[in-house]
Design an enzyme around this catalytic site. Structure first.
Site, PDB file in Angstrom:
ATOM      1  N   HIS A   1      -2.899 -62.857  14.700  1.00  0.00           N
ATOM      2  CA  HIS A   1      -3.192 -62.696  16.127  1.00  0.00           C
ATOM      3  C   HIS A   1      -2.453 -63.784  16.899  1.00  0.00           C
ATOM      4  CE1 HIS A   1      -4.992 -62.524  19.953  1.00  0.00           C
ATOM      5  NE2 HIS A   1      -5.850 -63.510  19.769  1.00  0.00           N
TER       6      HIS A   1
ATOM      7  N   CYS B   1      -9.956 -59.799  20.068  1.00  0.00           N
ATOM      8  CA  CYS B   1      -8.634 -60.017  19.475  1.00  0.00           C
ATOM      9  C   CYS B   1      -8.547 -59.532  18.028  1.00  0.00           C
ATOM     10  CB  CYS B   1      -8.256 -61.487  19.558  1.00  0.00           C
ATOM     11  SG  CYS B   1      -8.438 -62.157  21.199  1.00  0.00           S
TER      12      CYS B   1
ATOM     13  N   ASN C   1      -1.289 -64.355  25.029  1.00  0.00           N
ATOM     14  CA  ASN C   1      -2.290 -63.780  24.123  1.00  0.00           C
ATOM     15  C   ASN C   1      -2.756 -62.446  24.718  1.00  0.00           C
ATOM     16  OD1 ASN C   1      -4.706 -63.034  22.937  1.00  0.00           O
ATOM     17  ND2 ASN C   1      -5.607 -65.081  22.951  1.00  0.00           N
TER      18      ASN C   1
HETATM   19  N1  ACO Z   1      -2.798 -77.961  31.758  1.00  0.00           N
HETATM   20  C1  ACO Z   1      -2.837 -79.302  31.534  1.00  0.00           C
HETATM   21  N2  ACO Z   1      -3.883 -79.902  30.925  1.00  0.00           N
HETATM   22  C2  ACO Z   1      -4.921 -79.135  30.547  1.00  0.00           C
HETATM   23  C3  ACO Z   1      -4.939 -77.730  30.756  1.00  0.00           C
HETATM   24  C4  ACO Z   1      -3.827 -77.153  31.395  1.00  0.00           C
HETATM   25  N3  ACO Z   1      -3.728 -75.827  31.628  1.00  0.00           N
HETATM   26  N4  ACO Z   1      -6.091 -77.233  30.259  1.00  0.00           N
HETATM   27  C5  ACO Z   1      -6.768 -78.258  29.744  1.00  0.00           C
HETATM   28  N5  ACO Z   1      -6.069 -79.414  29.919  1.00  0.00           N
HETATM   29  C6  ACO Z   1      -6.428 -80.765  29.511  1.00  0.00           C
HETATM   30  C7  ACO Z   1      -7.913 -80.931  29.307  1.00  0.00           C
HETATM   31  O1  ACO Z   1      -8.557 -81.263  30.517  1.00  0.00           O
HETATM   32  C8  ACO Z   1      -7.959 -82.048  28.296  1.00  0.00           C
HETATM   33  O2  ACO Z   1      -7.817 -83.275  28.946  1.00  0.00           O
HETATM   34  P1  ACO Z   1      -8.667 -84.563  28.446  1.00  0.00           P
HETATM   35  O3  ACO Z   1      -8.188 -84.817  27.028  1.00  0.00           O
HETATM   36  O4  ACO Z   1      -8.262 -85.607  29.428  1.00  0.00           O
HETATM   37  O5  ACO Z   1     -10.100 -84.138  28.494  1.00  0.00           O
HETATM   38  C9  ACO Z   1      -6.707 -81.846  27.447  1.00  0.00           C
HETATM   39  O6  ACO Z   1      -5.824 -81.019  28.241  1.00  0.00           O
HETATM   40  C10 ACO Z   1      -6.962 -81.180  26.136  1.00  0.00           C
HETATM   41  O7  ACO Z   1      -7.807 -80.048  26.346  1.00  0.00           O
HETATM   42  P2  ACO Z   1      -8.265 -79.123  25.155  1.00  0.00           P
HETATM   43  O8  ACO Z   1      -9.212 -78.088  25.665  1.00  0.00           O
HETATM   44  O9  ACO Z   1      -8.693 -79.963  23.999  1.00  0.00           O
HETATM   45  O10 ACO Z   1      -6.886 -78.420  24.792  1.00  0.00           O
HETATM   46  P3  ACO Z   1      -6.492 -77.717  23.440  1.00  0.00           P
HETATM   47  O11 ACO Z   1      -5.455 -78.494  22.769  1.00  0.00           O
HETATM   48  O12 ACO Z   1      -7.712 -77.323  22.659  1.00  0.00           O
HETATM   49  O13 ACO Z   1      -5.801 -76.402  23.970  1.00  0.00           O
HETATM   50  C11 ACO Z   1      -6.366 -74.067  24.088  1.00  0.00           C
HETATM   51  C12 ACO Z   1      -6.551 -75.449  24.713  1.00  0.00           C
HETATM   52  C13 ACO Z   1      -4.900 -73.714  24.182  1.00  0.00           C
HETATM   53  C14 ACO Z   1      -7.178 -73.043  24.874  1.00  0.00           C
HETATM   54  C15 ACO Z   1      -6.795 -74.107  22.601  1.00  0.00           C
HETATM   55  O14 ACO Z   1      -8.081 -74.676  22.503  1.00  0.00           O
HETATM   56  C16 ACO Z   1      -6.818 -72.746  21.944  1.00  0.00           C
HETATM   57  O15 ACO Z   1      -5.801 -72.122  21.760  1.00  0.00           O
HETATM   58  N6  ACO Z   1      -7.991 -72.301  21.500  1.00  0.00           N
HETATM   59  C17 ACO Z   1      -8.129 -71.043  20.761  1.00  0.00           C
HETATM   60  C18 ACO Z   1      -7.952 -69.837  21.618  1.00  0.00           C
HETATM   61  C19 ACO Z   1      -8.177 -68.584  20.811  1.00  0.00           C
HETATM   62  O16 ACO Z   1      -7.727 -68.483  19.691  1.00  0.00           O
HETATM   63  N7  ACO Z   1      -8.924 -67.625  21.332  1.00  0.00           N
HETATM   64  C20 ACO Z   1      -9.300 -66.442  20.560  1.00  0.00           C
HETATM   65  C21 ACO Z   1      -8.860 -65.229  21.130  1.00  0.00           C
HETATM   66  S1  ACO Z   1      -9.291 -64.976  22.835  1.00  0.00           S
HETATM   67  C22 ACO Z   1     -10.270 -63.538  22.838  1.00  0.00           C
HETATM   68  O17 ACO Z   1     -10.938 -63.221  21.916  1.00  0.00           O
HETATM   69  C23 ACO Z   1     -10.262 -62.696  24.094  1.00  0.00           C
END
Ligand code: ACO
Length: 329
Positions: A254, A121, A285
């Site tokens: 990004h 990214c 993304n």
């Molecule tokens: N739908 C509903 N619930 C979900 C989903 C979903 N799709 N996915 C996870 N959950 C649940 C989890 O099980 C968890 O439940 P729990 O609290 O009972 O355990 C809860 O939601 C929270 O999960 P988290 O993983 O903490 O969710 P978070 O708020 O962190 O969001 C996300 C996830 C969107 C992926 C976030 O962590 C994020 O954006 N991270 C950064 C991504 C990024 O910047 N990547 C870099 C670029 S990618 C590349 O380089 C190719």
């Protein structure tokens, strides 16, 4: 006897931008037929309403070629005027030939320098940094920088923590000589100790079902890194260009997650007048393509205008980051 070094332009600038999005629109309702989730959860956690995927007949090369052709035309150039092609991608299915040579061939170029950059990214901003250096060092006059991804092809639909995130598209800019400064210092770096945090399966691994390779991500770890370390780097990037937040017009981070963007905004203390890219809402993304696609969308809609200053920063798998402040084309 002494070797004659190359000599380039005093300054470089982004001359044009062009984008191409996968034509299949996948909204959150459709996504929730593939994974157990909800429109509300996805919008609240990321800001994504829908994403664009490559449709039948579209792939990384067709999207990349379309974006590149648009950028070259908008720069007032012909494909043969391009001296170097840099393609940032992590979605090329072959180690070689590079996607850069394939796209150069599709565009009818005869002998440009051509390489792929693997910086996920952050790849587009890495490419801009490299092209800026090439134009000023004189190793190329016009450089085509592309970010191209079709991460839907690498998505594991049994993993609901990543499946809803990604979009397919390509964004391109042409970088060439300038009479005035138009690309600030590139700040780039990495945290190699976190290289496993985002990864795509080893292609040598055989899967009995023939699926994959798939992308995997420790989302919370990336989120923490982006909202702390990267937010600080965004501020340093602006400082390095000698600008204050009040002098900035546009912020194009990004498009990973609107909550990451919000956190960066708090850290940067940008005035309310700064236009902030939120292309993730309709695109998801798109990794290396996200910054140029967001730039094109802001310019096409009139939310941003040519000549304004924009801070760009990319971050992702590696973990790596790169950013610079630029004058918009
Ligand atoms: N739908 C509903 N619930 C979900 C989903 C979903 N799709 N996915 C996870 N959950 C649940 C989890 O099980 C968890 O439940 P729990 O609290 O009972 O355990 C809860 O939601 C929270 O999960 P988290 O993983 O903490 O969710 P978070 O708020 O962190 O969001 C996300 C996830 C969107 C992926 C976030 O962590 C994020 O954006 N991270 C950064 C991504 C990024 O910047 N990547 C870099 C670029 S990618 C590349 O380089 C190719």
């Amino acid at each position: 006897m002494s070797i004659t070094p190359s000599q380039g332009a005093k300054f470089a600038r982004i001359m044009s931008v062009g984008g191409s999005r996968g034509s299949r629109v996948v909204d959150n309702a459709e996504m929730c037929t593939m994974i157990e989730s909800s429109d509300e959860w996805i919008q609240q956690r990321t800001g994504i309403k829908e994403r664009r995927w490559a449709a039948e007949g579209e792939d990384a090369v067709t999207l990349g070629t379309a974006a590149a052709a648009k950028a070259i035309e908008r720069a007032g150039l012909k494909p043969e005027d391009i001296d170097a092609v840099l393609v940032s991608t992590v979605s090329h299915f072959q180690q070689t030939p590079s996607m850069a040579t394939i796209i150069a061939d599709k565009l009818g170029m005869s002998e440009p320098a051509a390489i792929d950059v693997s910086a996920a990214c952050a790849g587009f901003c890495y490419g801009v940094g490299m092209a800026d250096g090439m134009v000023r060092a004189g190793s190329a006059k016009h450089v085509l920088v592309l970010g191209v991804e079709v991460l839907s092809k690498y998505t594991d639909f049994t993993d609901r923590s990543t499946a809803f995130l990604f979009g397919d598209g390509a964004g391109a800019v042409v970088i060439g000589p300038s009479d005035t400064p138009a690309i600030g210092p590139t700040l780039w770096g990495s945290d190699p100790s976190q290289h496993q945090v985002i990864n795509i399966d080893d292609w040598r691994d055989e899967r009995p079902d023939g699926q994959g390779p798939f992308i995997h991500m420790e989302g919370r770890q990336v989120f923490r890194w982006a909202t702390t370390f990267i937010a600080g780097k965004a501020r340093e990037t602006l400082d390095a260009a000698g600008l204050t937040p009040e002098e900035l017009d546009v912020f194009i981070p990004h498009q990973a997650n609107n909550r990451i963007t919000d956190s960066m905004l708090r850290h940067l203390k940008l005035p309310a007048s700064v236009v902030v890219a939120r292309d993730i809402a309709c695109m998801g993304n798109s990794s290396a393509a996200s910054v140029p696609l967001a730039m094109e969308a802001l310019l096409d809609s009139g939310d941003a205008t040519s000549g304004q200053t924009a801070l760009m920063i990319g971050f992702g798998a590696g973990l790596v980051y790169a950013g610079q402040t630029v004058v918009l084309p």
